[in-house]
Enzyme design. Sequence first.
Site, short mmCIF file in Angstrom:
data_model
loop_
_atom_site.label_atom_id
_atom_site.label_comp_id
_atom_site.label_asym_id
_atom_site.label_seq_id
_atom_site.Cartn_x
_atom_site.Cartn_y
_atom_site.Cartn_z
N PRO A 1 0.79 -1.23 0.00
CA PRO A 1 0.00 0.00 0.00
C PRO A 1 0.83 1.29 0.00
CG PRO A 1 0.16 -0.85 2.22
CD PRO A 1 0.86 -1.85 1.34
N GLU A 2 2.14 1.20 -0.21
CA GLU A 2 3.01 2.36 0.02
C GLU A 2 2.59 3.62 -0.72
OE1 GLU A 2 5.57 -1.24 1.00
OE2 GLU A 2 4.04 -0.71 -0.49
#
Length: 271
Positions: free
Chosen positions: A136-137
């Site tokens: 999810p960065e």
Amino acid sequence: MTYETIEVDIRGRIAVLTFNRPKVLNAFDGVLVDETMGALKALGADDRILAIVVRGSGRAFSAGFDLKAGAATAGSRTLPDWRRMLEADFDFIMGFWDCPKPTIAAVHGYCIGGAFELSLACDVTVAAASTRFGAPEVKFGSGAVALLLPWIAGPKAAKELLLTGDDRLDAARALALGIVNHVVPDGEEFDRAIAIAESMASAAPAAVRLTKLAINRSFDAMGLRAALASALELDIYIEGSGGPERAEFDRIRREQGLKAALEWRDARAAS
């Protein structure tokens, strides 16, 4: 040795390395990174150990790098600070790829962010059926530390997962993409990983070690190391440059806590 954040259990020819921070879903902090790197080095040099299984205690394999642990100093880090930290994180992940012994990940619950990258770095991954994977960065202005996904799953899948920040990839699709080797019923992932480790340990040790090295060198010849180094440089720039999304995520995290920051991130992604 006695560890604070991991456990190492020797089962004959197999070493079991367990991430042991269950209250925070085994999130990777600096202590865990250092302890794991030290344990891997020792196990890799121990002629009695022929394979290594890595798992997580409690409800998850790992939620990735500990966002809360880094919140206090994130805003004051310089570019050299980011470089030192991210290079250490990169070495931690790639330690499983480079270990002279086969590494088998037994994953369950959540396998997110840096933990997802670590599972990719292992030679074999066995997943419980309910495992959720993802990276999810980009949703909070961050980037991948060890960009292995394009090499494992191909560019199309990597772009979809990484550019959307998908953190809900299920085990069945992970299997179809080649991200994991086996999907088993919940609770059976560790036993299957041990069985694979025992099978590897039953083969000729030198042949196993050199065959793993040969496979890794094949990837090196295709440019993996140069690609990972280039991607790490870009991640250092991403982290060091910040940006409005990252600044807002960090502000909410400082003032309201990590849960509120994650809720803001998810609400923003859904809008």
